[in-house]
Design an enzyme around this catalytic site. Structure first.
Site, short mmCIF file in Angstrom:
data_model
loop_
_atom_site.label_atom_id
_atom_site.label_comp_id
_atom_site.label_asym_id
_atom_site.label_seq_id
_atom_site.Cartn_x
_atom_site.Cartn_y
_atom_site.Cartn_z
N ASN A 211 0.85 -1.20 0.00
CA ASN A 211 0.00 0.00 0.00
C ASN A 211 0.88 1.24 0.00
O ASN A 211 2.10 1.14 0.02
CB ASN A 211 -0.98 -0.02 1.17
CG ASN A 211 -0.27 -0.08 2.51
OD1 ASN A 211 0.46 0.83 2.88
ND2 ASN A 211 -0.46 -1.19 3.23
N ALA A 275 1.16 1.52 11.67
CA ALA A 275 1.41 0.82 10.40
C ALA A 275 0.13 0.61 9.60
O ALA A 275 -0.94 0.38 10.17
CB ALA A 275 2.08 -0.53 10.68
N ASP A 279 -4.19 -6.06 4.76
CA ASP A 279 -5.25 -6.87 5.37
C ASP A 279 -5.22 -8.32 4.89
O ASP A 279 -5.68 -9.20 5.59
CB ASP A 279 -6.61 -6.25 5.05
CG ASP A 279 -6.83 -4.97 5.83
OD1 ASP A 279 -6.45 -4.93 7.02
OD2 ASP A 279 -7.34 -3.98 5.25
N LYS A 288 8.74 -17.39 -9.94
CA LYS A 288 8.07 -16.26 -10.58
C LYS A 288 6.89 -16.76 -11.43
O LYS A 288 7.06 -17.68 -12.23
CB LYS A 288 9.06 -15.50 -11.45
CG LYS A 288 8.46 -14.24 -12.01
CD LYS A 288 9.45 -13.48 -12.87
CE LYS A 288 8.74 -12.32 -13.53
NZ LYS A 288 9.48 -11.76 -14.64
N PRO A 305 -3.40 -11.48 10.38
CA PRO A 305 -3.78 -11.23 11.78
C PRO A 305 -3.92 -9.74 12.03
O PRO A 305 -3.21 -8.94 11.41
CB PRO A 305 -2.61 -11.81 12.57
CG PRO A 305 -1.46 -11.84 11.62
CD PRO A 305 -2.06 -12.05 10.26
N ASP A 306 -4.83 -9.35 12.92
CA ASP A 306 -4.95 -7.93 13.29
C ASP A 306 -4.01 -7.68 14.47
O ASP A 306 -4.25 -8.13 15.59
CB ASP A 306 -6.40 -7.61 13.66
CG ASP A 306 -6.61 -6.11 13.76
OD1 ASP A 306 -5.81 -5.45 14.46
OD2 ASP A 306 -7.54 -5.59 13.13
N ILE A 307 -2.93 -6.98 14.18
CA ILE A 307 -1.87 -6.80 15.19
C ILE A 307 -2.36 -5.91 16.33
O ILE A 307 -2.15 -6.21 17.51
CB ILE A 307 -0.60 -6.22 14.53
CG1 ILE A 307 -0.18 -7.14 13.38
CG2 ILE A 307 0.51 -6.07 15.55
CD1 ILE A 307 0.87 -6.55 12.47
N PHE A 324 -4.56 3.63 14.83
CA PHE A 324 -4.89 4.61 13.80
C PHE A 324 -6.07 4.08 13.02
O PHE A 324 -6.35 2.87 13.03
CB PHE A 324 -3.69 4.85 12.88
CG PHE A 324 -2.85 6.02 13.32
CD1 PHE A 324 -2.18 5.98 14.53
CD2 PHE A 324 -2.72 7.16 12.53
CE1 PHE A 324 -1.40 7.05 14.96
CE2 PHE A 324 -1.95 8.24 12.95
CZ PHE A 324 -1.30 8.18 14.16
N LYS A 338 -13.83 1.01 15.52
CA LYS A 338 -12.51 0.35 15.56
C LYS A 338 -11.93 0.39 16.97
O LYS A 338 -11.29 -0.55 17.42
CB LYS A 338 -11.54 1.04 14.60
CG LYS A 338 -11.63 0.47 13.19
CD LYS A 338 -10.66 1.09 12.22
CE LYS A 338 -11.04 0.65 10.80
NZ LYS A 338 -10.35 1.35 9.76
N1 CTP Z 1 -4.05 -2.91 12.01
C1 CTP Z 1 -3.29 -3.95 12.49
N2 CTP Z 1 -3.30 -5.15 11.84
C2 CTP Z 1 -4.04 -5.33 10.73
C3 CTP Z 1 -4.83 -4.26 10.23
C4 CTP Z 1 -4.79 -3.06 10.89
O1 CTP Z 1 -2.61 -3.80 13.51
N3 CTP Z 1 -4.03 -6.49 10.13
C5 CTP Z 1 -4.06 -1.65 12.79
C6 CTP Z 1 -3.44 -0.47 12.09
O2 CTP Z 1 -2.06 -0.35 12.43
C7 CTP Z 1 -4.24 0.69 12.68
C8 CTP Z 1 -5.60 0.08 12.90
O3 CTP Z 1 -5.40 -1.32 12.99
O4 CTP Z 1 -3.74 1.09 13.93
C9 CTP Z 1 -6.65 0.36 11.86
O5 CTP Z 1 -6.18 0.11 10.59
P1 CTP Z 1 -7.08 0.39 9.31
O6 CTP Z 1 -6.30 0.04 8.08
O7 CTP Z 1 -7.68 1.74 9.42
O8 CTP Z 1 -8.30 -0.60 9.52
P2 CTP Z 1 -8.52 -2.10 9.23
O9 CTP Z 1 -8.46 -2.85 10.50
O10 CTP Z 1 -7.62 -2.59 8.15
O11 CTP Z 1 -10.06 -2.10 8.79
P3 CTP Z 1 -10.72 -1.71 7.39
O12 CTP Z 1 -9.79 -2.20 6.31
O13 CTP Z 1 -12.01 -2.44 7.43
O14 CTP Z 1 -10.90 -0.23 7.41
#
Ligand code: CTP
Length: 399
Positions: A211, A275, A279, A288, A305-307, A324, A338
């Site tokens: 991204n 960060a 996702d 390749k 995983p959602d960190i 964030f 969130k």
């Molecule tokens: N975050 C994380 N791990 C992930 C996704 C997000 O730790 N796999 C954290 C980001 O560092 C940020 C927060 O979650 O602090 C929100 O990230 P954001 O990209 O706004 O949201 P998402 O959880 O990805 O949700 P969505 O894509 O549905 O907006």
């Protein structure tokens, strides 16, 4: 705690509100810490505290009027506005902030605020409805984008019988905010974990899902926390930025690497997850992927995983977890959701349609249990400093 105000001069403007009596306690604390206070009392402030008690505690003459010729002879308002190292407005009322935001100079206080070339700290106190009113929030956003630091008021029962944000912050939190201007280290002894940058999820040995995150905001926050004395572990995705002074950097590539590095960095007192974690990840092809002129390669995605949520619900959860939220629409409702879902205390929400990625400025809203604050558009460094100071004030208010 040593406050670093030793030998510093603070021009203290006391506005008119029931919290004005707490300014007397602040004057006493500043004096105890070796600071010198030049007190200014607004006309309405004088309805709540007497000039005599203020000057007795400050050990200096109180100034009240722009038209006091004796004061003008002794020290003109321009000179007075620059005689201090820092200007503090406490309590900052809705009206005083509105007039300052509008650039008015219709009494001594507003004239000093307009004429000063020194940093300004405003410590608001007012009724909860007045605080939450869009006009007040708009004025605060203007003051912040003008470079003025506006503290967040405390939550709780108010003198008027209502409940919510608007109470003057406790004196230690105000002292911490003041000391931060003088290079104090209010976060000394605290460990902060910060994540920054994107993650790259490999598709094959040459391609990845990524991204636009530049890492600038996260790196600036790591630097600002280190400046306030925190030990900082910065878990950084693939970015080309120099490591800020005093920061320990752990470079990672994928979300899963980042998750492992974050867990390894615990325990921490503070986590700020900036960060832009990818996702989804793809199954990585060992070779390749080649164009064979037939079907397109399948891209089977798995959710990462959602960190932040992991840290927010961890057995070693830091005392303060800040996430964030990057949104393109419905900024505040998404950020509020969130905060709850991910177990964060605060969410810094930004509208990424406003050209945040890679840019040097950022328009953020801070979402806490008390509501949302519009911090206005600021350079990323200013957002970082404000957030680090807010974190320091949070811990000072607790001790
Ligand atoms: N975050 C994380 N791990 C992930 C996704 C997000 O730790 N796999 C954290 C980001 O560092 C940020 C927060 O979650 O602090 C929100 O990230 P954001 O990209 O706004 O949201 P998402 O959880 O990805 O949700 P969505 O894509 O549905 O907006």
């Amino acid at each position: 705690m040593a406050w670093s105000v030793q030998g510093k001069t603070i021009l203290l403007i006391v506005g008119g509100g029931i919290a004005a009596f707490k300014a007397l306690e602040l004057v006493r604390e500043l004096g105890r810490a070796g600071g010198r206070v030049l007190p200014v009392l607004t006309e309405n402030g004088a309805r709540f505290v007497t000039p005599l008690s203020l000057s007795a505690l400050a050990g200096a003459q109180v100034r009240t009027s722009l038209w006091d010729l004796e004061d003008e002879a002794a020290m003109g308002h321009i000179q007075l506005s620059r005689a201090a190292d820092l200007v503090v407005v406490c309590p900052a009322t809705a009206s005083l902030m509105a007039r300052a935001a509008g650039g008015q100079a219709d009494d001594l206080a507003t004239t000093l605020l307009l004429a000063t070339d020194k940093p300004v700290l405003m410590v608001p106190a007012m009724n909860v409805r007045m605080w939450l009113h869009p006009a007040t929030q708009r004025n605060i956003a203007t003051l912040r984008s003008d470079g003025i630091t506006v503290m967040q008021p405390d939550d709780g029962a108010m003198a008027c019988g209502e409940f919510g944000p608007g109470r003057l912050p406790e004196v230690p939190a105000i002292m911490a905010a003041i000391a931060a201007f003088f290079g104090a280290k209010p976060l000394a002894g605290r460990h902060a974990l910060v994540t920054a940058g994107p993650t790259h999820e490999p598709i094959d040995p040459v391609r990845f899902i990524g991204n636009h995150s530049s890492g600038k905001q996260g790196f600036a926050i790591a630097a600002a926390l280190a400046q306030l004395g925190a030990r900082v572990s910065l878990v950084a995705g693939p970015v080309h930025l120099p490591t800020p002074a005093g920061v320990t950097r752990i470079d990672v590539t994928t979300a899963r690497d980042m998750q492992v590095a974050c867990a390894a960095a615990l325990p921490a007192d503070i986590a700020v997850m900036v960060a832009a974690v990818a996702d989804w990840r793809a199954e990585t092809a060992p070779h390749k992927l080649k164009k064979d002129g037939k079907a397109l390669p399948p891209l089977a995605l798995t959710e990462n995983p959602d960190i932040l949520a992991g840290i927010g619900h961890h057995a070693l959860r830091p005392a303060l977890v800040v996430g964030f939220a990057a949104e393109t629409h419905d900024l505040i409702p998404h950020a509020v959701a969130k905060r709850l879902k991910k177990g964060a205390d605060w969410i810094v929400a930004n509208d990424v349609t406003e050209g945040v990625f890679g840019s040097d400025s950022n328009h953020v809203h801070l979402v806490t249990a008390s509501g949302a604050e519009d911090w206005g558009a600021q350079v990323k460094q200013a957002v970082a400093t404000a957030l680090a100071q807010r974190i320091a004030a949070h811990f000072a208010g607790q001790s």
